[in-house]
Design an enzyme around this catalytic site. Structure first.
Site, PDB file in Angstrom:
ATOM      1  N   HIS A  20      21.835  96.704  53.739  1.00 54.62           N
ATOM      2  CA  HIS A  20      21.899  97.943  54.525  1.00 54.62           C
ATOM      3  C   HIS A  20      22.775  97.730  55.766  1.00 54.62           C
ATOM      4  O   HIS A  20      23.603  98.572  56.103  1.00 54.62           O
ATOM      5  CB  HIS A  20      20.505  98.340  55.026  1.00 54.62           C
ATOM      6  CG  HIS A  20      19.522  98.749  53.974  1.00 54.62           C
ATOM      7  ND1 HIS A  20      18.234  98.252  53.928  1.00 54.62           N
ATOM      8  CD2 HIS A  20      19.617  99.628  52.939  1.00 54.62           C
ATOM      9  CE1 HIS A  20      17.581  98.820  52.929  1.00 54.62           C
ATOM     10  NE2 HIS A  20      18.399  99.645  52.300  1.00 54.62           N
ATOM     11  N   LYS A  44       5.605 107.736  49.236  1.00 60.14           N
ATOM     12  CA  LYS A  44       6.152 106.502  48.655  1.00 60.14           C
ATOM     13  C   LYS A  44       5.304 105.285  49.017  1.00 60.14           C
ATOM     14  O   LYS A  44       5.632 104.171  48.634  1.00 60.14           O
ATOM     15  CB  LYS A  44       7.593 106.291  49.136  1.00 60.14           C
ATOM     16  CG  LYS A  44       8.625 107.094  48.357  1.00 60.14           C
ATOM     17  CD  LYS A  44      10.023 106.549  48.594  1.00 60.14           C
ATOM     18  CE  LYS A  44      11.064 107.189  47.698  1.00 60.14           C
ATOM     19  NZ  LYS A  44      12.423 106.667  47.990  1.00 60.14           N
ATOM     20  N   ARG A  93      25.474  99.808  44.731  1.00 58.31           N
ATOM     21  CA  ARG A  93      25.390  98.400  44.353  1.00 58.31           C
ATOM     22  C   ARG A  93      25.758  98.269  42.883  1.00 58.31           C
ATOM     23  O   ARG A  93      26.874  98.509  42.501  1.00 58.31           O
ATOM     24  CB  ARG A  93      23.991  97.870  44.659  1.00 58.31           C
ATOM     25  CG  ARG A  93      23.636  97.919  46.143  1.00 58.31           C
ATOM     26  CD  ARG A  93      22.180  97.723  46.380  1.00 58.31           C
ATOM     27  NE  ARG A  93      21.408  98.750  45.706  1.00 58.31           N
ATOM     28  CZ  ARG A  93      20.089  98.871  45.754  1.00 58.31           C
ATOM     29  NH1 ARG A  93      19.389  97.990  46.432  1.00 58.31           N
ATOM     30  NH2 ARG A  93      19.472  99.845  45.130  1.00 58.31           N
ATOM     31  N   SER A 131      15.083  96.512  49.043  1.00 54.96           N
ATOM     32  CA  SER A 131      13.875  96.326  49.859  1.00 54.96           C
ATOM     33  C   SER A 131      12.701  95.958  48.960  1.00 54.96           C
ATOM     34  O   SER A 131      11.853  95.131  49.324  1.00 54.96           O
ATOM     35  CB  SER A 131      13.548  97.604  50.635  1.00 54.96           C
ATOM     36  OG  SER A 131      14.593  97.925  51.508  1.00 54.96           O
TER      37      SER A 131
HETATM   38  O1  PNS Z   1      16.409 104.455  50.208  1.00 55.31           O
HETATM   39  P1  PNS Z   1      16.115 105.567  49.251  1.00 55.31           P
HETATM   40  O2  PNS Z   1      14.624 105.695  49.055  1.00 55.31           O
HETATM   41  O3  PNS Z   1      16.869 105.432  47.953  1.00 55.31           O
HETATM   42  O4  PNS Z   1      16.619 106.917  49.971  1.00 55.31           O
HETATM   43  C1  PNS Z   1      16.414 108.154  49.351  1.00 55.31           C
HETATM   44  C2  PNS Z   1      16.753 109.307  50.315  1.00 55.31           C
HETATM   45  C3  PNS Z   1      15.953 109.187  51.598  1.00 55.31           C
HETATM   46  C4  PNS Z   1      18.217 109.289  50.654  1.00 55.31           C
HETATM   47  C5  PNS Z   1      16.418 110.631  49.580  1.00 55.31           C
HETATM   48  O5  PNS Z   1      15.141 110.542  49.016  1.00 55.31           O
HETATM   49  C6  PNS Z   1      16.480 111.859  50.471  1.00 55.31           C
HETATM   50  O6  PNS Z   1      17.501 112.217  50.993  1.00 55.31           O
HETATM   51  N1  PNS Z   1      15.322 112.522  50.643  1.00 55.31           N
HETATM   52  C7  PNS Z   1      15.203 113.700  51.473  1.00 55.31           C
HETATM   53  C8  PNS Z   1      14.758 114.910  50.644  1.00 55.31           C
HETATM   54  C9  PNS Z   1      15.954 115.629  50.042  1.00 55.31           C
HETATM   55  O7  PNS Z   1      16.850 116.054  50.744  1.00 55.31           O
HETATM   56  N2  PNS Z   1      15.939 115.785  48.702  1.00 55.31           N
HETATM   57  C10 PNS Z   1      16.959 116.522  47.980  1.00 55.31           C
HETATM   58  C11 PNS Z   1      18.267 115.788  47.800  1.00 55.31           C
HETATM   59  S1  PNS Z   1      18.175 114.456  46.690  1.00 55.31           S
END
Ligand code: PNS
Length: 162
Positions: A20, A44, A93, A131
């Site tokens: 990150h 989560k 990745r 993570s």
């Molecule tokens: O590190 P992660 O868990 O892969 O990140 C996921 C994240 C936070 C980028 C994604 O879950 C997110 O943007 N959530 C906010 C809700 C949202 O906007 N959902 C609709 C678009 S996918």
């Protein structure tokens, strides 16, 4: 409308790892401002609270003048609108990330067509880092030095002893 180019790097960051941070460092010269955005999502069942994750990231961003950390809930595009930010940065990745990332990028575009998702590739040594794996290896007694900042190792040790 802000004339500054603001990038948002969203994620769970439970906890932040060196892959990150590598992405943060790669974004910095590309944008006026980089906002690392921690999703508030208790569903989560994160190991670290949002406040702990934000504090860990804040510690790592100390001294980086165009970076800051915030948390958000709800839709990412709504959070972006509140910041007048138009670029989402995600690390890409292995190939296995692709479908998930593609779905999110297209959904975010559907929700707000003026927001673009930009993918950056981390340093090759972090390609397989996540993570989830950091936590698994740590709890099974493996070495995670070099994969997360030292302060994060300390936070993991504290979480284990609590
Ligand atoms: O590190 P992660 O868990 O892969 O990140 C996921 C994240 C936070 C980028 C994604 O879950 C997110 O943007 N959530 C906010 C809700 C949202 O906007 N959902 C609709 C678009 S996918």
């Amino acid at each position: 409308m802000s004339t500054k180019s603001i990038a948002v790097y969203p994620g769970s960051f439970d906890p932040i790892h060196n892959g990150h941070l590598d992405i943060v460092h790669r974004c910095r010269p590309l944008f006026d401002e980089v906002v690392v955005a921690v999703l508030r999502n208790e569903e989560k069942r994160p190991l670290f609270s949002v406040a702990e994750r934000v504090a860990m990231i804040d510690d790592q961003l100390a001294g980086l003048d165009n970076c800051r950390v915030e948390s958000f809930s709800g839709l990412l595009v709504d959070f972006m609108r509140s910041l007048e930010a138009r670029v989402i940065v995600r690390g890409l990745r292995a190939v296995s990330d692709f479908e998930y990332e593609f779905q999110m990028a297209l959904m975010n575009r559907r929700l707000n067509d003026s927001i673009e998702t930009v993918f950056l590739v981390p340093k090759d040594e972090y390609i397989y880092l996540s993570s989830r794996l950091v936590k698994e290896v740590f709890y099974l007694g493996g070495r995670i030095e070099g994969l997360v900042p030292e302060a994060v190792v300390g936070c993991l040790e504290k979480a284990r002893s609590d």
